[in-house]
Write an enzyme that holds these catalytic residues in place. Structure first.
Site, PDB file in Angstrom:
ATOM      1  N   HIS A   1     -46.062 -43.425  39.369  1.00 33.80           N
ATOM      2  CA  HIS A   1     -46.374 -44.110  40.430  1.00 33.80           C
ATOM      3  C   HIS A   1     -45.051 -44.473  41.397  1.00 33.80           C
ATOM      4  O   HIS A   1     -44.889 -44.023  42.806  1.00 33.80           O
ATOM      5  CB  HIS A   1     -47.542 -45.078  40.628  1.00 33.80           C
TER       6      HIS A   1
ATOM      7  N   GLU B   1     -25.971 -18.534  26.727  1.00 31.85           N
ATOM      8  CA  GLU B   1     -25.329 -19.978  26.500  1.00 31.85           C
ATOM      9  C   GLU B   1     -24.578 -20.026  25.342  1.00 31.85           C
ATOM     10  O   GLU B   1     -23.841 -21.009  25.104  1.00 31.85           O
ATOM     11  CB  GLU B   1     -26.492 -20.996  26.570  1.00 31.85           C
TER      12      GLU B   1
ATOM     13  N   ASP C   1     -25.041 -25.554  28.331  1.00 32.54           N
ATOM     14  CA  ASP C   1     -24.898 -25.153  26.964  1.00 32.54           C
ATOM     15  C   ASP C   1     -23.550 -24.242  26.968  1.00 32.54           C
ATOM     16  O   ASP C   1     -22.782 -24.554  25.916  1.00 32.54           O
ATOM     17  CB  ASP C   1     -26.103 -24.798  26.285  1.00 32.54           C
TER      18      ASP C   1
ATOM     19  N   CYS D   1     -28.511 -20.779  35.869  1.00 38.01           N
ATOM     20  CA  CYS D   1     -29.636 -21.559  36.218  1.00 38.01           C
ATOM     21  C   CYS D   1     -29.186 -23.233  35.531  1.00 38.01           C
ATOM     22  O   CYS D   1     -29.951 -24.050  35.465  1.00 38.01           O
ATOM     23  CB  CYS D   1     -30.882 -21.082  35.190  1.00 38.01           C
TER      24      CYS D   1
END
Lengths: 90, 573
Positions: free
Chosen positions: B189, B431, B455, B502
């Site tokens: 919240h 990676e 990585d 990514c």
């Protein structure tokens, strides 16, 4: 005692606003109403938002509604109709 | 001193600390005389009535300005009048002779426990609402007026253990410079409210309540998740300037979020989104991105005692696929192991977890879990454009073995008569350096690749990302990184297959510019980076980026690369 099952068809499932609408509707009846996932034992008081949420009934879940009391048939039929109406989603 | 937490709402602020401790009474079991049941039931009903009036007052006050927040209080009213809890509270007074406040305390506790076990994280987070309603009732019982963050005397940095929805809803935005809490993640919240108010927030900073003192001046850097104490004038000045820069940039960047990412010379770059929780906020990114370049599926396995079922996973994957329609969603199979611990799975302790049984290797070690995930993914594939990517592939053997499992899963689905899309693409995350080196070979067998630069950098530079004593050796700007990734891009281009990025390098304009110059046309990043990357794309041409990349791969050091890029790209940052 009267019972019927249906499939939760709306996208959000019985969460958030649809859950509130469902509870508000169930609370109008005098009968004791329970809701559960078909095939599982955990059942919830259909007038309790907290218990209903704890079941986590998402889209595509088959649910069983059971009511016991003077207005049991009307209660179950009305609630099934509400679920089938997809709570005005889509 | 510097302290770190989760940056959940970006921004920078400096100001005095306001330690916020909500009303916390010590309750103990209190019984009533057996002949006083009726009057105590009446007391409970009065209490509930007062709480209802308070909730309605807050609700009405908010409804005009902030209908979303008003809904929270409508939900609180539902909880207050919850049939099951109401019945239990009355029973506890009636039959156990509990005093009203003790009946409330124990009943709510019981339901909080039930809700904490819910499978869905969104529902588990509703526990905060129950706690909130309970505190309200108990506070009214002790006749303590509502204390909130709406009447602050001066601008402050609010530090709290956690903030309840009712604390944040009435909070005076003009006086809250930043929020720091001891617990809470990006979907809590406090985080949601902080973002919607655009208040910088660092959550999950352990022991914040004891580390900081009232009126102590702190710097909150909610872009990096840092809080500084005992700052000297130089640091204060530095952050005052950073704050100015942040504000100007944030206002400027907003405009770029929704533009189409086309370079000045007309090349359309795909800007995709990394997602890791599939919540409403992430899926909202579908309005301004070209797909999901990386769907981290780990969250499905985390924070729970049982493994997720196939059906549960189908539901989550469908939700994301539906949100993105025809655009691709690259599902990365679970990247667990190493430093990530699961409650639902026993994992071995390892000396070097990053070099251990993680990701695809772990999937191979637990074929049933791997197959459940793949089955769920394929079953969900009928509603969208699914691509599947394997993490930590180090060799052609790894990839072929993973593909064989895919074939098995498809056969099982055929036998069960379950439909799935025949167009699902199968690719690799690059990676592990060995895979980058044989990119030309893997490109013949994989449908696509995406470079996981975090990585890949860690493994190429031989640096444990978690070990602060070697962090200086972790060099994203190392010229070798660009040479290596350049080889990957050319290899996949030669086979006419798609390559993307990514990792952090895709969301940082400096590195993204070089990758585009090396030929990459798909960049995937966290939604927060989308505006700055789109700003970059729409302000450059491919030939100038090609020139940039050609220079970078021949520079000698990471520092030279970074300095060169900052200078050359200053006008588009």
């Amino acid at each position: 005692m009267y019972a019927r099952s249906t499939i939760v068809a709306n996208r959000t499932g019985l969460h958030a606003r649809p859950a509130s609408d469902f509870i508000a509707c169930a609370s109008k009846f005098k009968s004791k109403i329970t809701i559960k996932r078909v095939g599982e034992d955990d059942e919830a008081n259909a007038k309790s938002i907290v218990m209903l949420l704890s079941l986590g009934l998402g889209q595509g879940t088959e649910v069983l509604l059971t009511a016991k009391g003077e207005d049991e048939v009307e209660a179950v039929d009305t609630l099934i109709e509400l679920i089938d109406s997809k709570f005005g989603e889509d | 001193m510097t302290f770190t937490g989760n940056p959940v709402s970006p921004g920078i602020a400096t100001g005095p600390v306001f330690l916020y401790t909500p009303f916390k009474p010590q309750l103990e079991e209190t019984l009533i005389p057996s002949d006083a049941v009726e009057e105590n039931i009446k007391k409970y009903e009065d209490l509930r009535e007062k709480a209802r009036l308070e909730l309605e007052a807050i609700h009405d006050k908010l409804e005009q300005d902030d209908p979303e927040k008003a809904k929270i209080f409508a939900a609180h009213k539902d909880i207050l009048f919850d049939d099951a809890m109401d019945e239990e509270i009355r029973d506890a007074i009636n039959y156990d002779y509990f005093s009203p406040e003790w009946a409330i305390q124990t009943t709510y506790e019981k339901f909080i426990r039930i809700l904490s076990k819910a499978k869905d994280e969104i529902i588990r987070e509703r526990v905060a609402d129950l706690r909130d309603v309970r505190s309200r009732l108990i506070r009214i019982w002790f006749e303590v007026p509502e204390k909130n963050l709406s009447a602050l005397e001066k601008p402050v940095v609010v530090v709290a253990h956690d903030l309840f929805p009712s604390d944040t809803a009435t909070l005076d935005r003009s006086k809250v410079l930043a929020i720091v809490t001891e617990i809470g993640g990006p979907t809590s919240h406090s985080a949601i409210i902080a973002r919607s108010y655009e208040i910088p927030a660092v959550l999950g900073l352990s022991d914040a309540m004891t580390l900081f003192a009232d009126d102590q001046v702190v710097i909150v850097d909610a872009c990096e998740g840092k809080v500084f104490t005992e700052a000297d004038d130089a640091l204060l000045a530095e952050y005052a300037q950073k704050r100015e820069e942040y504000l100007v940039k944030a206002a400027d960047l907003k405009k770029f979020r929704d533009v189409e990412p086309i370079t000045k010379d007309g090349v359309r770059i795909k800007v995709e989104q990394n997602i890791g929780s599939a919540d409403a906020m992430e899926l909202e990114g579908a309005t301004c991105t070209d797909g999901v370049g990386l769907f981290r599926t780990e969250f499905i396995y985390m924070g729970r005692e049982q493994l997720p079922t196939e059906d549960e996973q189908v539901e989550i994957y469908k939700k994301v696929l539906n949100a993105f329609g025809e655009r691709p969603m690259i599902l990365r199979t679970m990247d667990i192991g190493g430093d990530k611990v699961l409650d639902c799975m026993e994992l071995p302790k390892e000396e070097n977890p990053f070099l251990g049984l993680r990701a695809l290797r772990l999937s191979f070690a637990h074929p049933e879990i791997f197959k459940t995930q793949l089955r769920a993914a394929f079953r969900a594939s009928v509603v969208g454009n699914l691509w599947i990517m394997f993490p930590m592939v180090g060799s052609m053997d790894d990839f072929r073995r993973a593909k064989a499992v895919v074939e098995e899963v498809k056969k099982e689905l055929d036998e069960a008569g379950l439909p799935y899309s025949k167009d699902v693409k199968i690719g690799v995350m690059i990676e592990v350096p060995t895979l980058a080196v044989i990119a030309d070979l893997i490109a013949k067998e994989a449908d696509f690749c995406s470079v996981g630069t975090n990585d890949l950098t860690q493994y190429s530079t031989a640096v444990d990302r978690m070990n602060p004593s070697v962090s200086g050796y972790y060099q994203t700007f190392h010229p070798a990184m660009f040479r290596l990734i350049g080889h990957v891009i050319r290899s996949f281009d030669a086979e006419g297959k798609s390559s993307g990025v990514c990792g952090e390098m895709g969301g940082n304009p400096l590195t993204a510019a070089v990758l585009m110059g090396l030929g990459m046309r798909t960049l995937s990043m966290g939604i927060a980076s989308v505006p700055s990357i789109k700003k970059l794309i729409t302000n450059v041409t491919i030939p100038e980026l090609e020139k940039l990349a050609a220079t970078v791969v021949n520079l000698n050091t990471a520092a030279e690369v970074e300095e060169y890029l900052k200078k050359e790209l200053a006008h588009v940052l």
